[in-house]
Structures are given as C-alpha cells and as structure tokens.
Design a protein around this motif. Structure first.
Motif, PDB file in Angstrom:
ATOM      1  N   ASP A  78       0.812  -1.206   0.000  1.00 17.03           N
ATOM      2  CA  ASP A  78       0.000   0.000   0.000  1.00 17.03           C
ATOM      3  C   ASP A  78       0.850   1.262   0.000  1.00 17.03           C
TER       4      ASP A  78
ATOM      5  N   ASP B   4      -7.941  -1.883   6.900  1.00 16.75           N
ATOM      6  CA  ASP B   4      -8.081  -0.620   6.165  1.00 16.75           C
ATOM      7  C   ASP B   4      -9.067   0.306   6.860  1.00 16.75           C
TER       8      ASP B   4
ATOM      9  N   ARG C 258     -11.155   0.393  -2.641  1.00 15.27           N
ATOM     10  CA  ARG C 258     -10.100  -0.622  -2.627  1.00 15.27           C
ATOM     11  C   ARG C 258     -10.542  -1.925  -3.280  1.00 15.27           C
TER      12      ARG C 258
END
Length: 273
Positions: free
Chosen positions: A56, A94, A117
């Motif tokens: 990420d 997340d 995402r």
C-alpha cells in the motif's frame, strides 16, 4: 508526536508477540507435530498481511509486495482452510487505519472502503476462489461426507456451540486444565444452566463490544474483530468432526494477544515509556 506514536507501536508489537509466545493455549498446536498446519497457516497468513501493508506504500516494489501477499495467502490456504478469513481481516485493517476524525459511521465507511479498494481485494477473492475450486473439484474425496451436527439438528448445534465459545473465552483468560481431547455432550434445551450462563456471557460481552469498543475504533476494535472473524471457520456453522480443540485458537489468539497488549499499553507505567 510521530516519535511517541512509533514508540507506543513498538511497545504494543513487542507485548503482543510476547503474550502470543507464552500463552499456554498455543501449546497443543506447537507441541503436536501433526498440527503443524496451524503454524504454517498462521506464518503465511501474517506474511501475506505484512506484504499487503507494504504494497500500500508508494514505490517501485508495491506490485511485488502485492503479488507476494497473494502468493503467501495461497500458501496459507493450502496449509489450513481457516486462512480463508484473511480478506476480511485486510478490509477491517483498512477501516481501522483511517484517521480518527475521518472515520464516521461504520457501515458507510465500509461501503466507501470497498469501492475505493475493490481492485486490491479482488485479487484475494480470486485467490480464495481458485483454492476452493482446487479443494472441491480437483482434490475432492468422493467418500467425503458431511458430519452430522451435535444432537442431529442445527438448533442443538447452536446451544452446544454457545458452551464451546464460552469455553474458548475461559481458556483465553484462565488457561487451566488444558486438554487435547475436549468431550462436549450436545445440549438439547435452552434452559440448561451451562447454556443459560454461556449465552448470558456471550451477549453481555457482545453488547459491551458493540457499544463501547468498536465505536471508538483503534487497536482494541481491530483485535476483537480479528478474534471474532478468525474463529468463525471453527464455530461449527459447517459441521466439523471435532467441535472443540485448543489448536483452533492458534490463529484467533493473535487477536486476543493484541487486545491484551493494548490494555497493558494503557496502564500508567507503560504510558511513561
């Protein structure tokens, strides 16, 4: 402020690792060689999780880390099916990684994160689908049969598993009288005292979790979600031959260790570090 946060994070990581290493509940998975799949599954599970976090970050190696995470996830799945919960853990990570002031309500935040995402998550879903295809098509045993629920019905299974889940909680908090073979007799009535006590304890803890811990977000909320999600595959929703085993807690115990470490970090002596 950033250096203080980093120091707290390191202390939290160290405490989590120490609690996980010394907790007696992990004895069965570590000592019995035939249960090495639990160790392998957790190792690849955590490796995939770490690679996901690294992927990420912006950089030339982000795609390599992402592919490495998918490959580690595949190895975790072929080690033990409990690892199938990883995509849910990544989503929850997340959600809990958002700055506190931008979190808002849980379900709108969940939908927003899924939309933003969806491509990274898709890789894990495709990996899980590939594993399930291999498991139930290529490697399917024609003599394999579904095991009956305890007592022969889903209702008795729910009552029985309430006692099992309460037993798991007890083993986490007071790991006494550990046993490699837990013999659980089916419960047929809602009014049995062990069932009543177990259900009361479960609902009491769920209410506290939903009202106090999860709305505040942060590490405690993520730890509880980790514990609840990773224990689902062994909660006998799909009937298992063995409804209770201490080795089933090897992966969920990471969440419990993180929760306990987060509680210790809040203690005054550790706040001064």
């Amino acid at each position: 402020k950033a250096s203080i946060t980093l120091k707290i994070g390191r202390v939290l990581s160290l405490l989590t690792a120490v609690i996980f290493l010394i907790h007696p509940i992990n004895t069965e998975a570590v000592n019995v060689i035939s249960f090495r799949e639990d160790l392998l599954a957790l190792s690849f599970f955590l490796l995939s999780f770490i690679f996901f976090i690294k992927s990420d970050r912006k950089g030339t190696n982000s795609r390599i880390f992402y592919l490495g995470s998918l490959f580690a996830y595949l190895l975790a799945l072929f080690s033990k099916e409990m690892a199938i919960t990883l995509p849910v853990i990544l989503l929850l990570y997340d959600l809990h990684s958002l700055p506190y002031e931008t979190r808002g309500r849980f379900f709108p935040r969940l939908i927003k994160t899924l939309r933003k995402r969806r491509l990274p998550y898709l890789g894990y879903l495709l990996t899980a689908t590939f594993y399930l295809w291999v498991r139930f098509q290529l490697l399917h045993n024609v003599q394999e049969k579904l095991v009956a629920y305890p007592g022969g019905s889903f209702y008795t299974n729910l009552l029985t598993m309430s006692r099992v889940m309460a037993g798991y909680l007890k083993l986490f908090i007071l790991p006494l009288n550990l046993n490699a073979d837990h013999l659980i007799s089916p419960s047929s009535s809602l009014f049995e005292w062990p069932v009543i006590i177990s259900l009361f304890l479960i609902f009491f803890l769920l209410i506290i979790t939903l009202r106090k811990i999860i709305p505040s977000g942060g590490i405690p909320s993520l730890a509880i979600f980790w514990l609840l999600v990773t224990i689902l595959p062994v909660s006998n929703i799909i009937s298992l031959g063995n409804i209770m085993a201490e080795r089933y807690l090897y992966l969920p115990s990471v969440g419990f260790s993180l929760l306990l470490a987060a509680a210790f970090v809040r203690l005054p002596p550790l706040r001064k570090l």
